[in-house]
Design an enzyme around this catalytic site. Structure first.
Site, PDB file in Angstrom:
ATOM      1  N   ASN A   5     -74.392  31.101 -26.135  1.00 42.05           N
ATOM      2  CA  ASN A   5     -74.581  32.115 -24.888  1.00 42.05           C
ATOM      3  C   ASN A   5     -74.836  31.602 -23.506  1.00 42.05           C
ATOM      4  O   ASN A   5     -75.296  31.189 -22.845  1.00 42.05           O
ATOM      5  CB  ASN A   5     -75.722  33.286 -25.646  1.00 42.05           C
ATOM      6  CG  ASN A   5     -74.988  34.146 -25.920  1.00 42.05           C
ATOM      7  OD1 ASN A   5     -73.779  34.442 -26.587  1.00 42.05           O
ATOM      8  ND2 ASN A   5     -75.806  35.048 -27.226  1.00 42.05           N
ATOM      9  N   CYS A  57     -68.524  48.147 -27.335  1.00 43.70           N
ATOM     10  CA  CYS A  57     -68.440  46.800 -28.332  1.00 43.70           C
ATOM     11  C   CYS A  57     -69.050  47.816 -29.445  1.00 43.70           C
ATOM     12  O   CYS A  57     -69.678  49.390 -29.421  1.00 43.70           O
ATOM     13  CB  CYS A  57     -68.634  45.217 -28.483  1.00 43.70           C
ATOM     14  SG  CYS A  57     -70.675  45.390 -28.383  1.00 43.70           S
TER      15      CYS A  57
HETATM   16  C1  EPZ Z   1     -76.078  39.497 -23.575  1.00 42.85           C
HETATM   17  O1  EPZ Z   1     -75.510  40.181 -23.079  1.00 42.85           O
HETATM   18  C2  EPZ Z   1     -76.613  38.460 -24.673  1.00 42.85           C
HETATM   19  N1  EPZ Z   1     -74.766  37.638 -24.482  1.00 42.85           N
HETATM   20  C3  EPZ Z   1     -76.192  39.182 -26.067  1.00 42.85           C
HETATM   21  O2  EPZ Z   1     -75.373  38.309 -26.877  1.00 42.85           O
HETATM   22  C4  EPZ Z   1     -77.473  39.840 -25.623  1.00 42.85           C
HETATM   23  O3  EPZ Z   1     -77.527  40.251 -27.293  1.00 42.85           O
HETATM   24  C5  EPZ Z   1     -78.098  40.913 -24.622  1.00 42.85           C
HETATM   25  O4  EPZ Z   1     -77.423  39.104 -23.754  1.00 42.85           O
HETATM   26  C6  EPZ Z   1     -79.046  40.522 -25.041  1.00 42.85           C
HETATM   27  O5  EPZ Z   1     -80.220  39.254 -25.136  1.00 42.85           O
HETATM   28  C7  EPZ Z   1     -74.454  36.499 -24.162  1.00 42.85           C
HETATM   29  O6  EPZ Z   1     -75.103  35.809 -22.981  1.00 42.85           O
HETATM   30  C8  EPZ Z   1     -72.831  36.182 -23.577  1.00 42.85           C
HETATM   31  P1  EPZ Z   1     -77.851  42.094 -21.221  1.00 42.85           P
HETATM   32  P2  EPZ Z   1     -75.516  40.420 -22.502  1.00 42.85           P
HETATM   33  O7  EPZ Z   1     -76.508  42.586 -19.913  1.00 42.85           O
HETATM   34  O8  EPZ Z   1     -75.848  40.318 -20.932  1.00 42.85           O
HETATM   35  C9  EPZ Z   1     -77.277  47.364 -20.414  1.00 42.85           C
HETATM   36  C10 EPZ Z   1     -74.743  37.421 -28.945  1.00 42.85           C
HETATM   37  O9  EPZ Z   1     -74.835  38.643 -30.495  1.00 42.85           O
HETATM   38  N2  EPZ Z   1     -77.072  47.180 -18.971  1.00 42.85           N
HETATM   39  O10 EPZ Z   1     -78.608  41.605 -20.679  1.00 42.85           O
HETATM   40  O11 EPZ Z   1     -74.262  42.032 -22.272  1.00 42.85           O
HETATM   41  C11 EPZ Z   1     -76.715  46.562 -21.861  1.00 42.85           C
HETATM   42  O12 EPZ Z   1     -75.965  47.406 -22.281  1.00 42.85           O
HETATM   43  C12 EPZ Z   1     -74.850  38.819 -28.081  1.00 42.85           C
HETATM   44  O13 EPZ Z   1     -74.608  36.601 -29.038  1.00 42.85           O
HETATM   45  C13 EPZ Z   1     -76.713  47.973 -18.558  1.00 42.85           C
HETATM   46  O14 EPZ Z   1     -76.277  49.110 -18.261  1.00 42.85           O
HETATM   47  O15 EPZ Z   1     -76.666  42.213 -22.595  1.00 42.85           O
HETATM   48  C14 EPZ Z   1     -77.632  46.461 -22.832  1.00 42.85           C
HETATM   49  O16 EPZ Z   1     -78.649  47.858 -23.429  1.00 42.85           O
HETATM   50  C15 EPZ Z   1     -74.749  40.143 -28.156  1.00 42.85           C
HETATM   51  N3  EPZ Z   1     -75.830  47.710 -17.373  1.00 42.85           N
HETATM   52  C16 EPZ Z   1     -78.958  46.152 -21.738  1.00 42.85           C
HETATM   53  O17 EPZ Z   1     -78.501  46.455 -19.913  1.00 42.85           O
HETATM   54  C17 EPZ Z   1     -75.269  46.242 -16.728  1.00 42.85           C
HETATM   55  O18 EPZ Z   1     -74.910  46.278 -16.001  1.00 42.85           O
HETATM   56  C18 EPZ Z   1     -78.786  44.476 -22.214  1.00 42.85           C
HETATM   57  O19 EPZ Z   1     -77.387  44.184 -21.940  1.00 42.85           O
HETATM   58  C19 EPZ Z   1     -75.274  45.383 -17.647  1.00 42.85           C
HETATM   59  C20 EPZ Z   1     -76.179  45.493 -18.997  1.00 42.85           C
END
Ligand code: EPZ
Length: 421
Positions: free
Chosen positions: A23, A120
Site C-alpha cells: 500500500n 468489493c
Molecule cells: C486504503 O484503502 C487501503 N488500500 C486499504 O487496504 C485499507 O483498508 C484502507 O485504506 C483503510 O486503511 C490501499 O492503500 C491501496 P479509504 P482506501 O479511502 O484508500 C470511505 C488492503 O487490505 N470512503 O481510506 O480505498 C470508504 O468506503 C486494503 O491492503 C468514502 O466514503 O480506503 C471507507 O469506508 C483493503 N468515499 C473509508 O472511507 C471516498 O471517496 C476509508 O476508506 C473514499 C473513501
C-alpha cells in the site's frame, strides 16, 4: 484455482523477513506518471497488485522494467511517452487502487478517464471524496458509462476538507496538488505511514510538501517534477500478520526488516492480550505467547489507531483468547466475511452490526474454507495454523495480491503448509 493446504498444530519457530509495503508501492508507482524522467523504486513487494499496476502503466504508454522484481524487488518506470490517459474497467475492476492514476494524469496531462472501481467484498468503497476534492482544484468531472471523465487545463491549489479520512483520497490529492498552480492544504488528511512514504518520494522528485503524518498536509505546486530513486517502507500489515502467527501458534518468531513504529497500536493491543513482544533492534521484533492469550476488545480506527487491515487477523487470534472479546469495525461496512469461515472451523463468533463477539478459547478443527478478500484470507491461514487437522483454503488469489510468498515464509518457520491446485 490455487488452494493452500495447512496441517495445523505446529508452533512457528525461527526468523522471517518483511517485504515492502504493497500500500506504499501502489501510490509510488502511480506517482511515476508525474514526470517524464525515470523513477526507480526499491523494496517493492513481488505481489499481484504490483504486477497489475505495472500493466496499467504500460497500457498508458509508460516504459517499465519489472523483470528483476522477484529477485531484486526493484523496478523502474519512465512516463516519458504516455499515449493514453485512460484506465479501463477491465483492469480497474481487478484492482481498485488503479484510481490512484487519476491525480497524476489530471495534474500532468490535464485529463483522465478512469473506470469507477465499483465495490468489493468489504464494502461499497466509493471515491466521491476524491472527486469532490479534484473539483476543488478546478477539475471538471463527469461520471458517465461507469467512468470518471476528468478535465483541467491547469489545476489550481485550494483548501480541501475531507468529510472523512481517506487514505488513497489523500494520496491522489497529494499527487495532483504537487503540480497544481499555487498552494493546497489537505485538512482531515490520512496519517498512515504509506501517505508519509509517498510524500518522501514526491519530495525526492522535487515536490514541496509538508505535514504528512499529521491531519494537515500542505503542498506548494511546482512546474515540473524530475526522476528519483526511492526505497519503499516495510509492510506494517504483513508485520502484524506474522506477530499474530507467532502468537496464535504458541511459537517464537523473529521478524526482521520491519518498522515497529508503524504499528504501535497493534503491538500495544497484542501485548494487552498477553503476547510477549521484544524489540532487539529498531528493525526487529520478537514475538511469543508463553502465558497463553487473554481476550481483549479492539476497535479499528484510522492510523495511528488499530488498523482495519489487522482486524481479521486479530479476530483469528481472539478465537484462542481466554474469555469473550468484542471486535468493532468502524472503517468498512462489511468486513466480517472471515467470521463465518472461522465458525465452520469451530470458532464461536456472533455478529451484531459492526461488532463481532468472539467467545474463546475454542479448539479449531481443519476444514475447507473460502477466502473472500486479502486480509480475510490471511486470517484463515492463521486459523489453519492452529486448527487440529487439515485446512484447505480456496481462492487464495486474494492472498497473492498482498503477501509475497507467504507459504514459503511460513514453511521456513516450520508450518506444514503448501499450495495445491
Ligand atoms: C486504503 O484503502 C487501503 N488500500 C486499504 O487496504 C485499507 O483498508 C484502507 O485504506 C483503510 O486503511 C490501499 O492503500 C491501496 P479509504 P482506501 O479511502 O484508500 C470511505 C488492503 O487490505 N470512503 O481510506 O480505498 C470508504 O468506503 C486494503 O491492503 C468514502 O466514503 O480506503 C471507507 O469506508 C483493503 N468515499 C473509508 O472511507 C471516498 O471517496 C476509508 O476508506 C473514499 C473513501
Amino acid at each position: 484455482m490455487d488452494k493452500i493446504l495447512i496441517k495445523g498444530g505446529k508452533p512457528l519457530l525461527g526468523s522471517v523477513e518483511i517485504s515492502g509495503a504493497k500500500n506504499a508501492a501502489l501510490p509510488a508507482l502511480a506517482a511515476t506518471l508525474l514526470t517524464g524522467d525515470a523513477v526507480v523504486l526499491q523494496n517493492v513487494p513481488c505481489v499481484r497488485d504490483i504486477q497489475t499496476t505495472g500493466q496499467v502503466l504500460r497500457d498508458l504508454g509508460c516504459d517499465t522494467d519489472f523483470r528483476t522484481l522477484a529477485l531484486t524487488h526493484s523496478c523502474r518506470v519512465s512516463a516519458q511517452n504516455v499515449t493514453s490517459c485512460e484506465a479501463p474497467y477491465e483492469l480497474v475492476k481487478t484492482m481498485r487502487a488503479s484510481v490512484l492514476v487519476l491525480g497524476p494524469l489530471l495534474a500532468r496531462f490535464g485529463k483522465a478517464r478512469v473506470s469507477l472501481p465499483g465495490g468489493c467484498a468489504i464494502g461499497a468503497r466509493p471515491i466521491d471524496l476524491h472527486i469532490k476534492a479534484f473539483e476543488k482544484l478546478g477539475a471538471e468531472i463527469a461520471i458517465e458509462h461507469g467512468y470518471v471523465e476528468a478535465r483541467a487545463p491547469r489545476l489550481k491549489g485550494a483548501e480541501i476538507f475531507f468529510d472523512r479520512i481517506t487514505v488513497t483520497g489523500t494520496e491522489n490529492l497529494m499527487m495532483a496538488a504537487a503540480l497544481a498552480e499555487g498552494h493546497t492544504v489537505l485538512n482531515n488528511a490520512a496519517r498512515e505511514p504509506e501517505v508519509a512514504d509517498l510524500a518522501d518520494l514526491l519530495r525526492a522528485m522535487g515536490a514541496q510538501i509538508s505535514g504528512e503524518g499529521s491531519s494537515v498536509i500542505r503542498i506548494q505546486g511546482v512546474e515540473r517534477l524530475h526522476g528519483a530513486q526511492h526505497t519503499i517502507i516495510p509492510d506494517r500489515i504483513e508485520t502484524g500478520t506474522f506477530l499474530a502467527a507467532g502468537a496464535i501458534t504458541g511459537g517464537e518468531v523473529e521478524i526482521r526488516a520491519c518498522r515497529p513504529d508503524h504499528l504501535c497500536a497493534v503491538i500495544e493491543k497484542l501485548e494487552e492480550t498477553g503476547v510477549v513482544i521484544e524489540r532487539p533492534s529498531p528493525s526487529i521484533l520478537k514475538v511469543s505467547a508463553p502465558h497463553g492469550i487473554k481476550a481483549r476488545n479492539v476497535t479499528t480506527v484510522e492510523h495511528p489507531g488499530f488498523a482495519t487491515d489487522m482486524q481479521a487477523q486479530y479476530m483469528a487470534l481472539m478465537t484462542q483468547g481466554e474469555g469473550t472479546s468484542i471486535v468493532t469495525e468502524t472503517i468498512f461496512e462489511n468486513r466480517f466475511m472471515h467470521a463465518s469461515e472461522m465458525v465452520r472451523m469451530g470458532a464461536s463468533i456472533k455478529i451484531e452490526g459492526n461488532r463481532a463477539i468472539v467467545f474463546g478459547k475454542t479448539q479449531l478443527t481443519g476444514a475447507k474454507v473460502i477466502a473472500s478478500d486479502l486480509r480475510a484470507s490471511a486470517s484463515l491461514v492463521l486459523a489453519g495454523l492452529v486448527a487440529q487437522g487439515d485446512t484447505l483454503i480456496d481462492r487464495v488469489y486474494h492472498l497473492d495480491r498482498g503477501y509475497e510468498g507467504i507459504e514459503e515464509k511460513l514453511k521456513a518457520l516450520g508450518a506444514d503448509i503448501h499450495r495445491s491446485q
